[in-house]
Design a protein around this motif. Structure first.
Motif, PDB file in Angstrom:
ATOM      1  N   LYS A 184      24.983  -0.147  55.563  1.00 45.22           N
ATOM      2  CA  LYS A 184      25.243  -1.578  55.450  1.00 45.22           C
ATOM      3  C   LYS A 184      26.547  -1.833  54.707  1.00 45.22           C
ATOM      4  N   ARG A 185      27.564  -1.046  55.081  1.00 42.45           N
ATOM      5  CA  ARG A 185      28.934  -1.194  54.587  1.00 42.45           C
ATOM      6  C   ARG A 185      29.099  -0.837  53.125  1.00 42.45           C
ATOM      7  N   LYS A 186      28.192  -0.047  52.585  1.00 38.26           N
ATOM      8  CA  LYS A 186      28.281   0.390  51.201  1.00 38.26           C
ATOM      9  C   LYS A 186      28.103   1.898  51.127  1.00 38.26           C
ATOM     10  N   ALA A 187      28.728   2.510  50.121  1.00 43.31           N
ATOM     11  CA  ALA A 187      28.707   3.964  49.976  1.00 43.31           C
ATOM     12  C   ALA A 187      27.690   4.375  48.915  1.00 43.31           C
ATOM     13  N   TYR A 188      26.953   5.446  49.213  1.00 39.13           N
ATOM     14  CA  TYR A 188      25.963   5.994  48.290  1.00 39.13           C
ATOM     15  C   TYR A 188      26.235   7.468  48.060  1.00 39.13           C
ATOM     16  N   VAL A 189      26.027   7.885  46.813  1.00 36.51           N
ATOM     17  CA  VAL A 189      26.204   9.289  46.451  1.00 36.51           C
ATOM     18  C   VAL A 189      24.937   9.768  45.754  1.00 36.51           C
ATOM     19  N   GLU A 190      24.635  11.040  45.896  1.00 34.61           N
ATOM     20  CA  GLU A 190      23.454  11.596  45.236  1.00 34.61           C
ATOM     21  C   GLU A 190      23.842  12.234  43.917  1.00 34.61           C
ATOM     22  N   GLY A 191      22.940  12.155  42.969  1.00 32.10           N
ATOM     23  CA  GLY A 191      23.169  12.747  41.657  1.00 32.10           C
ATOM     24  C   GLY A 191      21.860  13.075  40.993  1.00 32.10           C
ATOM     25  N   THR A 192      21.925  13.392  39.711  1.00 37.40           N
ATOM     26  CA  THR A 192      20.737  13.727  38.929  1.00 37.40           C
ATOM     27  C   THR A 192      20.817  13.030  37.584  1.00 37.40           C
TER      28      THR A 192
END
Length: 444
Positions: A184-192
């Motif tokens: 939906k036009r947004k960026a997501y990154v994975e982390g801890t």
């Protein structure tokens, strides 16, 4: 606290669909355009030209379409092909009326888009200029990230908009490239997130350059994201649909890729601020400017990746509001000062909210300067216990007359370090008053 100039939430979660074809482009065979920016409260403030009008916008990776929300009496701008719509963003308020406009000319240096969509919010309450200390007219996000490889150098305070077809990523042993997902036009990154009792919780975070905060987490005890015992209620920011409150705290750390930040500043916003989002899906929060500024970052949406490299800000301590006081501009005020020599100089500096000086024949300088007021006090904070109140006009901090400083510099004076005594002179009901307090840890 009703207002807070440290934190902003510019997320726009729902807007009607626009259908015009558009896109930013560089001149043929130009590899990139370099643009300098101001970094204020961990936010990237860029010069932007819209239909020939020179404005300033925040670069906000959490917003899907450009939004114009603050025009002063001095500003004039033409917008094209207008219709009325309803939009809603973060906050505890109701949806608001706005204007939808298509076919606008946007220009950042040589990067141009002659058919850009734009939303215009007419609510005068949506005005972040007073809390940032400089005029800011709106926010711009996804369209730039979609059309370019965006290289943000937080250390040097510039961005490069790379032509994706001509871009070749430089190799660096100190940098790390991580996958991102665009939803939906947004960026997501994975982390801890490193919680108490050595518990490490995997998280999916919105990458949000439009938030000046560090880390927002949703209260999801079933996933291991419970609010630490040491916390306090705080005003977290202003979204397009109202104020955002929550619990301010810290976690043992946050890891993104191989990079780890210990004792990370964090906040758990109340669920009401996201009330219109029925399902948060697998998202666990967001990472904002106070963490992002510690890296130089290359956003490559087309390839679904982001490259991080530590910069000089990486080991900076996280900033807390030790005094518990929030400030904002509140128009202009006159001050009179005696001077040793009369020069007859009149100065008008339009780069700020106003700095006009008139030198009178009796060697008194009459100046029109920004008025800075207390816009909020955190309950139980040193400022509150000392007796400061919302609406107080700040005149001096530690003997320094604050009209000579930018708003962000005044905030730094008030929150310099734990254990420092702060002396504040204020005006209340046309009477000068003096207060003193000692800055203390927000978490004992």
């Amino acid at each position: 606290m009703k207002k807070n100039l440290l934190l902003f939430a510019f997320l726009l979660m729902f807007v009607p669909n626009m259908i015009s074809a558009q896109g930013f482009k560089l001149p043929k065979d130009k590899k990139f355009e370099k643009i300098n920016f101001e970094m204020i409260n961990n936010l990237i403030v860029l010069p932007l030209e819209i239909n020939g009008s020179k404005l300033t916008f925040v670069l906000d990776s959490g917003v899907s379409k450009p939004i114009l929300f603050n025009l002063s009496d001095k500003d004039s701008i033409q917008i094209n092909n207008v219709s009325e719509v309803t939009i809603r963003g973060l906050g505890d308020g109701e949806p608001m009326k706005a204007l939808s406009s298509i076919g606008n000319a946007f220009k950042l240096g040589d990067a141009k888009n002659y058919n850009q969509d734009l939303y215009v919010v007419l609510d005068k309450e949506i005005n972040f200029s007073t809390s940032l200390g400089i005029p800011v007219h709106g926010i711009l996000g996804y369209d730039l990230f979609r059309d370019f490889v965006v290289e943000v150098n937080y250390a040097a305070q510039n961005i490069k908009l790379h032509n994706p077809a001509l871009y070749k990523q430089p190799s660096s042993k100190k940098a790390q490239t991580l996958p991102i997902t665009i939803e939906k036009r947004k960026a997501y990154v994975e982390g801890t997130v490193l919680m108490k009792d050595e518990e490490n919780v995997p998280v999916k975070l919105l990458v949000d350059t439009g938030s000046s905060d560090a880390l927002w987490l949703f209260h999801q005890p079933e996933k291991g994201l419970d609010i630490p015992e040491k916390n306090y209620e705080d005003y977290l920011g202003r979204g397009l649909s109202g104020n955002i409150f929550g619990k301010r705290t810290k976690v043992r750390g946050i890891k993104i890729g191989d990079f780890e930040l210990k004792d990370a500043k964090a906040a758990f916003p109340y669920r009401e601020s996201f009330g219109y989002i029925k399902n948060l899906g697998d998202r666990n929060g967001s990472v904002g400017g106070e963490i992002l500024k510690r890296f130089n970052i290359i956003f490559d949406y087309q390839r679904g990746q982001v490259t991080l490299k530590k910069n000089a800000n990486f080991r900076d301590p996280f900033q807390y509001n030790l005094a518990g006081i929030a400030l904002q501009h509140n128009g202009l005020r006159y001050i009179a000062e005696s001077i040793a020599d009369f020069t007859g100089v009149v100065r008008n500096d339009d780069s700020t909210f106003g700095n006009v000086q008139i030198l009178l024949e009796n060697k008194t300088r009459l100046s029109l300067v920004p008025e800075i007021i207390v816009s909020g006090i955190r309950a139980g904070s040193p400022a509150a216990e000392a007796g400061l109140q919302e609406g107080d006009v700040i005149l001096a901090v530690n003997g320094k007359k604050i009209h000579r400083y930018k708003l962000q510099e005044v905030l730094k004076m008030l929150n310099e370090r734990e254990g420092k005594r702060v002396r504040v002179m204020i005006e209340r009901f046309n009477q000068d008053m003096h207060f003193s307090f000692v800055l203390k840890k927000v978490f004992d």
